[in-house]
Scaffold this active site. Sequence first.
Site, PDB file in Angstrom:
ATOM      1  CD  GLU A   1      -2.516   1.980   0.412  1.00 50.38           C
ATOM      2  OE1 GLU A   1      -3.524   0.902  -0.263  1.00 50.38           O
ATOM      3  OE2 GLU A   1      -2.431   2.914   0.237  1.00 50.38           O
TER       4      GLU A   1
ATOM      5  CG  ASP B   1       4.912   2.878  -6.801  1.00 46.94           C
ATOM      6  OD1 ASP B   1       3.749   2.093  -7.518  1.00 46.94           O
ATOM      7  OD2 ASP B   1       5.034   3.714  -7.187  1.00 46.94           O
ATOM      8  N   GLY B   2       3.676  -0.130  -5.458  1.00 47.50           N
ATOM      9  CA  GLY B   2       3.154  -1.651  -5.740  1.00 47.50           C
ATOM     10  C   GLY B   2       3.760  -1.341  -7.352  1.00 47.50           C
TER      11      GLY B   2
ATOM     12  CG  ASP C   1      -8.815  -3.434  -6.082  1.00 47.32           C
ATOM     13  OD1 ASP C   1      -9.562  -2.585  -6.852  1.00 47.32           O
ATOM     14  OD2 ASP C   1      -9.796  -3.401  -5.043  1.00 47.32           O
TER      15      ASP C   1
HETATM   16  C1  SAM Z   1      -8.871   1.080  -5.042  1.00 49.41           C
HETATM   17  S1  SAM Z   1      -8.051   0.432  -3.687  1.00 49.41           S
HETATM   18  C2  SAM Z   1      -8.264  -0.884  -3.053  1.00 49.41           C
HETATM   19  C3  SAM Z   1      -9.126  -0.952  -2.218  1.00 49.41           C
HETATM   20  C4  SAM Z   1      -9.214  -2.084  -1.700  1.00 49.41           C
HETATM   21  N1  SAM Z   1      -8.983  -3.279  -2.030  1.00 49.41           N
HETATM   22  C5  SAM Z   1     -10.525  -2.324  -0.417  1.00 49.41           C
HETATM   23  O1  SAM Z   1     -11.559  -3.666  -1.510  1.00 49.41           O
HETATM   24  O2  SAM Z   1     -10.422  -2.098   0.423  1.00 49.41           O
HETATM   25  C6  SAM Z   1      -6.609   1.754  -4.481  1.00 49.41           C
HETATM   26  C7  SAM Z   1      -5.174   1.361  -3.066  1.00 49.41           C
HETATM   27  O3  SAM Z   1      -4.409   1.293  -4.573  1.00 49.41           O
HETATM   28  C8  SAM Z   1      -3.547   1.667  -2.796  1.00 49.41           C
HETATM   29  N2  SAM Z   1      -2.385   1.940  -4.099  1.00 49.41           N
HETATM   30  C9  SAM Z   1      -2.911   3.788  -4.768  1.00 49.41           C
HETATM   31  N3  SAM Z   1      -1.279   4.067  -6.131  1.00 49.41           N
HETATM   32  C10 SAM Z   1      -0.526   2.637  -5.055  1.00 49.41           C
HETATM   33  C11 SAM Z   1       0.775   2.029  -5.908  1.00 49.41           C
HETATM   34  N4  SAM Z   1       1.572   2.602  -6.812  1.00 49.41           N
HETATM   35  N5  SAM Z   1       1.630   1.431  -4.888  1.00 49.41           N
HETATM   36  C12 SAM Z   1       0.013   0.610  -3.841  1.00 49.41           C
HETATM   37  N6  SAM Z   1      -0.317   0.765  -3.647  1.00 49.41           N
HETATM   38  C13 SAM Z   1      -1.372   2.067  -4.019  1.00 49.41           C
HETATM   39  C14 SAM Z   1      -4.524   3.190  -2.694  1.00 49.41           C
HETATM   40  O4  SAM Z   1      -3.994   4.417  -1.563  1.00 49.41           O
HETATM   41  C15 SAM Z   1      -5.561   2.854  -2.110  1.00 49.41           C
HETATM   42  O5  SAM Z   1      -5.656   2.130  -1.147  1.00 49.41           O
END
Ligand code: SAM
Length: 163
Positions: A5, A30-31, A51
């Site tokens: 996250e 960062d994923g 996601d």
């Molecule tokens: C659509 S939400 C996921 C929701 C989660 N799957 C749930 O059911 O509660 C996307 C998530 O990715 C995170 N995020 C955004 N960019 C990211 C990145 N580059 N690497 C990792 N996480 C990231 C955001 O903070 C957010 O929590």
Amino acid sequence: MVLIELHPEDAGVLRRQFRNDARVHVHHRDGYEGLAAFLPPAERRGLVLIDPPYEDRDELTRLAELLRAAHARWPTGQYALWYPIKERGAIDRFHGALATSGMRKLLMVEFLPMPDASLRGSGFVLVNPPWRIEDRLAALLDALGPALGRPDAARRIDWLVPE
Ligand SMILES: C[S@@+](CC[C@H](N)C(=O)[O-])C[C@H]1O[C@@H](n2cnc3c(N)ncnc32)[C@H](O)[C@@H]1O
């Protein structure tokens, strides 16, 4: 379970949620940059669930490359990547990029309950999915439309690349 996250507040929420479960590891990073570091996992079997936030216009392009790079490190892993369906052209280009990436056993499944809304529905790309999952998904989605009060909801389930 390894959770990646980017945003500190959300990473903190996840840490608190799982603080008593030693099987869960939360990584604040960062994923896009960090996923490869965890592949292949020691167990050699597992699922990568992606996601994404879809905050950037070119996110689908980046995701196609992320999936290709992850698959190159762990070709036998299962992957599931969610996407929203707004503009069909962008989705078709995404599917095209995946179809020509060299990966095989790529299934796409889409559920479209709102044909007139800007967010018409959503989909998943599945890499190396369980055997005959397409039959189970078809039955599930055929029941989901009526259950949501959308009996005319459309669905698409197609192999972008078969085995
Ligand atoms: C659509 S939400 C996921 C929701 C989660 N799957 C749930 O059911 O509660 C996307 C998530 O990715 C995170 N995020 C955004 N960019 C990211 C990145 N580059 N690497 C990792 N996480 C990231 C955001 O903070 C957010 O929590």
